[in-house]
Design a protein around this motif. Sequence first.
Motif, mmCIF file in Angstrom:
data_model
loop_
_atom_site.group_PDB
_atom_site.id
_atom_site.type_symbol
_atom_site.label_atom_id
_atom_site.label_comp_id
_atom_site.label_asym_id
_atom_site.label_seq_id
_atom_site.Cartn_x
_atom_site.Cartn_y
_atom_site.Cartn_z
ATOM 1 N N GLY A 261 0.830 -1.209 0.000
ATOM 2 C CA GLY A 261 0.000 0.000 0.000
ATOM 3 C C GLY A 261 0.858 1.249 0.000
ATOM 4 N N SER A 262 2.165 1.058 0.014
ATOM 5 C CA SER A 262 3.073 2.204 -0.022
ATOM 6 C C SER A 262 3.271 2.638 -1.461
ATOM 7 C CB SER A 262 4.422 1.810 0.568
ATOM 8 O OG SER A 262 5.396 2.752 0.185
ATOM 9 N N CYS A 263 3.336 3.962 -1.680
ATOM 10 C CA CYS A 263 3.572 4.480 -3.031
ATOM 11 C C CYS A 263 4.963 5.085 -3.125
ATOM 12 C CB CYS A 263 2.504 5.510 -3.383
ATOM 13 S SG CYS A 263 0.836 4.841 -3.282
ATOM 14 N N ALA A 314 -1.315 -5.190 -4.867
ATOM 15 C CA ALA A 314 -0.792 -3.835 -4.643
ATOM 16 C C ALA A 314 -1.820 -2.784 -4.993
ATOM 17 C CB ALA A 314 0.462 -3.623 -5.497
ATOM 18 N N ALA A 315 -1.864 -1.734 -4.167
ATOM 19 C CA ALA A 315 -2.634 -0.543 -4.525
ATOM 20 C C ALA A 315 -1.669 0.539 -4.994
ATOM 21 C CB ALA A 315 -3.424 -0.052 -3.321
ATOM 22 N N SER A 316 -0.398 0.313 -4.718
ATOM 23 C CA SER A 316 0.650 1.300 -4.985
ATOM 24 C C SER A 316 0.573 1.822 -6.414
ATOM 25 C CB SER A 316 2.016 0.656 -4.778
ATOM 26 O OG SER A 316 1.999 -0.152 -3.611
ATOM 27 N N ALA A 334 -9.061 8.818 0.429
ATOM 28 C CA ALA A 334 -8.439 7.852 -0.489
ATOM 29 C C ALA A 334 -7.560 6.878 0.305
ATOM 30 C CB ALA A 334 -7.602 8.590 -1.529
ATOM 31 N N GLY A 335 -6.757 7.439 1.223
ATOM 32 C CA GLY A 335 -5.842 6.598 2.010
ATOM 33 C C GLY A 335 -6.607 5.577 2.840
ATOM 34 N N ALA A 336 -7.636 6.059 3.541
ATOM 35 C CA ALA A 336 -8.392 5.167 4.436
ATOM 36 C C ALA A 336 -9.110 4.082 3.638
ATOM 37 C CB ALA A 336 -9.397 5.989 5.244
ATOM 38 N N VAL A 338 -8.277 2.780 0.705
ATOM 39 C CA VAL A 338 -7.324 1.786 0.203
ATOM 40 C C VAL A 338 -6.827 0.900 1.364
ATOM 41 C CG1 VAL A 338 -5.046 1.471 -0.848
ATOM 42 C CG2 VAL A 338 -6.637 3.163 -1.795
ATOM 43 N N GLU A 339 -6.529 1.537 2.499
ATOM 44 C CA GLU A 339 -6.058 0.757 3.661
ATOM 45 C C GLU A 339 -7.105 -0.281 4.064
ATOM 46 O OE1 GLU A 339 -4.909 3.442 6.875
ATOM 47 O OE2 GLU A 339 -3.789 4.601 5.415
ATOM 48 N N GLN A 340 -8.376 0.150 4.076
ATOM 49 C CA GLN A 340 -9.451 -0.738 4.472
ATOM 50 C C GLN A 340 -9.546 -1.931 3.522
ATOM 51 O OE1 GLN A 340 -11.106 -1.060 7.029
ATOM 52 N NE2 GLN A 340 -12.600 -2.578 6.307
ATOM 53 N N GLY A 361 4.486 -0.557 3.587
ATOM 54 C CA GLY A 361 3.810 0.693 3.947
ATOM 55 C C GLY A 361 3.546 0.743 5.443
ATOM 56 N N GLY A 362 3.881 1.864 6.083
ATOM 57 C CA GLY A 362 3.705 1.998 7.526
ATOM 58 C C GLY A 362 2.238 1.972 7.922
ATOM 59 N N GLU A 363 1.440 2.859 7.313
ATOM 60 C CA GLU A 363 0.011 2.909 7.641
ATOM 61 C C GLU A 363 -0.669 1.611 7.203
ATOM 62 O OE1 GLU A 363 -1.534 5.206 9.421
ATOM 63 O OE2 GLU A 363 0.375 6.250 9.625
ATOM 64 N N THR A 364 -0.258 1.116 6.050
ATOM 65 C CA THR A 364 -0.831 -0.125 5.538
ATOM 66 C C THR A 364 -0.568 -1.269 6.521
ATOM 67 O OG1 THR A 364 -0.360 0.703 3.319
ATOM 68 C CG2 THR A 364 -0.888 -1.636 3.499
ATOM 69 N N SER A 365 0.656 -1.327 7.053
ATOM 70 C CA SER A 365 0.990 -2.369 8.031
ATOM 71 C C SER A 365 0.101 -2.256 9.261
ATOM 72 C CB SER A 365 2.453 -2.253 8.484
ATOM 73 O OG SER A 365 3.312 -2.505 7.413
ATOM 74 N N SER A 408 8.404 -0.332 6.305
ATOM 75 C CA SER A 408 7.996 1.042 6.057
ATOM 76 C C SER A 408 8.382 1.365 4.615
ATOM 77 C CB SER A 408 8.617 1.946 7.120
ATOM 78 O OG SER A 408 9.486 2.861 6.560
ATOM 79 N N GLY A 409 7.552 2.176 3.939
ATOM 80 C CA GLY A 409 7.586 2.331 2.481
ATOM 81 C C GLY A 409 8.957 2.413 1.848
ATOM 82 N N ASN A 410 9.794 3.308 2.377
ATOM 83 C CA ASN A 410 11.046 3.601 1.679
ATOM 84 C C ASN A 410 12.179 2.644 1.979
ATOM 85 O OD1 ASN A 410 11.502 5.361 -0.361
ATOM 86 N ND2 ASN A 410 11.030 7.139 0.899
HETATM 87 P P1 ADP Z 1 4.624 4.612 3.450
HETATM 88 O O1 ADP Z 1 5.280 3.765 4.486
HETATM 89 O O2 ADP Z 1 5.326 4.584 2.113
HETATM 90 O O3 ADP Z 1 4.335 6.028 3.926
HETATM 91 P P2 ADP Z 1 1.867 4.006 4.005
HETATM 92 O O4 ADP Z 1 1.166 2.699 3.921
HETATM 93 O O5 ADP Z 1 2.194 4.537 5.371
HETATM 94 O O6 ADP Z 1 3.200 3.911 3.138
HETATM 95 O O7 ADP Z 1 1.028 5.137 3.292
HETATM 96 C C1 ADP Z 1 0.575 5.016 1.967
HETATM 97 C C2 ADP Z 1 -0.851 5.550 1.895
HETATM 98 O O8 ADP Z 1 -1.220 5.683 0.525
HETATM 99 C C3 ADP Z 1 -1.855 4.617 2.535
HETATM 100 O O9 ADP Z 1 -2.817 5.362 3.246
HETATM 101 C C4 ADP Z 1 -2.492 3.926 1.322
HETATM 102 O O10 ADP Z 1 -3.812 3.479 1.586
HETATM 103 C C5 ADP Z 1 -2.490 5.041 0.315
HETATM 104 N N1 ADP Z 1 -2.532 4.571 -1.082
HETATM 105 C C6 ADP Z 1 -2.021 3.427 -1.569
HETATM 106 N N2 ADP Z 1 -2.246 3.328 -2.883
HETATM 107 C C7 ADP Z 1 -2.902 4.438 -3.254
HETATM 108 C C8 ADP Z 1 -3.382 4.927 -4.513
HETATM 109 N N3 ADP Z 1 -3.256 4.213 -5.646
HETATM 110 N N4 ADP Z 1 -4.011 6.125 -4.504
HETATM 111 C C9 ADP Z 1 -4.140 6.827 -3.378
HETATM 112 N N5 ADP Z 1 -3.705 6.433 -2.168
HETATM 113 C C10 ADP Z 1 -3.085 5.243 -2.105
#
Ligand code: ADP
Length: 425
Positions: A261-263, A314-316, A334-336, A338-340, A361-365, A408-410
Amino acid sequence: MALVLGCIADDFTGATDLANTLVQEGMRTVQAIGIPDGPAPEDVDAIVVALKSRTIPVAEAVAQSRAALAWLKQAGASRFFFKYCSTFDSTEKGNIGPVAEALLEDLGDSFTIACPAFPENGRTVYHGHLFVGQQLLSDSPMRHHPLTPMTDGNLVRFLRRQTKGEVGLVPFRTVDHGAGAIQAECEDLRRRGVRIAIVDALTEWHLRCIGEALGDLPLITGGSGVALGLPDAYRDAGLLDAGLLADDLPTIAGAEAVIAGSCSPATLGQIEDFAQSGPVFQVDPFKLAEGHDVAADALKWSEERLAQGPVLIAASAAPDQVAAVQKRLGRDKAGAMVEQALAVVARGLVDRGVRRLVVAGGETSGAVVAALGIKGLRIGPQIDPGVPATVAISGTDAVPDLALALKSGNFGKPEFFRAAFKVMP
Ligand code: ADP
């Protein structure tokens, strides 16, 4: 031997980073997600309680940290560590200073240190000034951080704004003379009424000297770097056995999957690498927004493939695509959303036999761990710097044993997803 070190971390990935360091230095470590409600796990030398207290109101951060301390004390810990970010992420109101002072008070002590230095990642402290690479903190990109913009690189001055007690400095010339000099200076500062001392550190050797000098302080505060020298100090003090197999985890067999879920650029590269040899399902946020059950599609897609090897869901997406989604739905929504969806996918994958799961992804985790009802992680060997393989502790029989890598994402090299499964137990 009994539990030695009780740690309180102000965020989830920071907690993992600290736990990873402790395991590498020979302490068997468990990361608890939030304050546990049950008894402490057995055969553990350190417990890291992960809070989400970095940017919440001061009073709440203090209350949660105090509650975590109380739990760690009753679990038997005799030394305590308050972990925050190596870029000292906080505002002028807190929460680093107020939490440190509250913990000191509850421990009945009057002195601690604050040392965010992490030379391996370019964070050094010189004459109380924090550098990120070659830049002063306040000249670094951290000055634009959305939640905790760091506009003062002088940590002594900055921490004074957060604390009631006096803030002092253990300067480079002292630290560079080694453990004895650091100890003497800290005793002197304590006598002079200083409550928190920023400690300079430019190298890993400095951090190890700080650990050696201050291993008997009830409370240490800092980044994960300053924890490097503590396990040695505990072994010298007879609190910790030598030669422990700290990263030994039980083997967990089952199907393998990655959820991303990390971009961030690192994750996008890792997805590209994985796609060369494994199947990828791309979650479309626009379809999600239209109410389409994309999670069900992803799970159906995975069913035929899981038996052949790891799958990636992946949603990334690249920055321009993310921007388009955010423009239409708003960033938080959008974030919430996708996370859900990814959390539902995680639950469904486990129902379909996945027992070895990598999450990017931190939030995704955070969302995945919550959906799976995971209460803690036993920390194992390192996959890449800052990212260990772990085994989930659920606290209930309803959740099967799972091997997890939460990234975490990076973080991580391009082949991280494939490498993770080789390191996971
Ligand atoms: P990182 O560790 O890289 O910050 P996170 O998971 O903490 O990654 O945050 C990435 C956020 O982007 C999450 O809230 C996720 O739901 C959201 N996300 C992922 N894919 C998409 C997308 N295609 N469009 C918009 N938001 C997205």
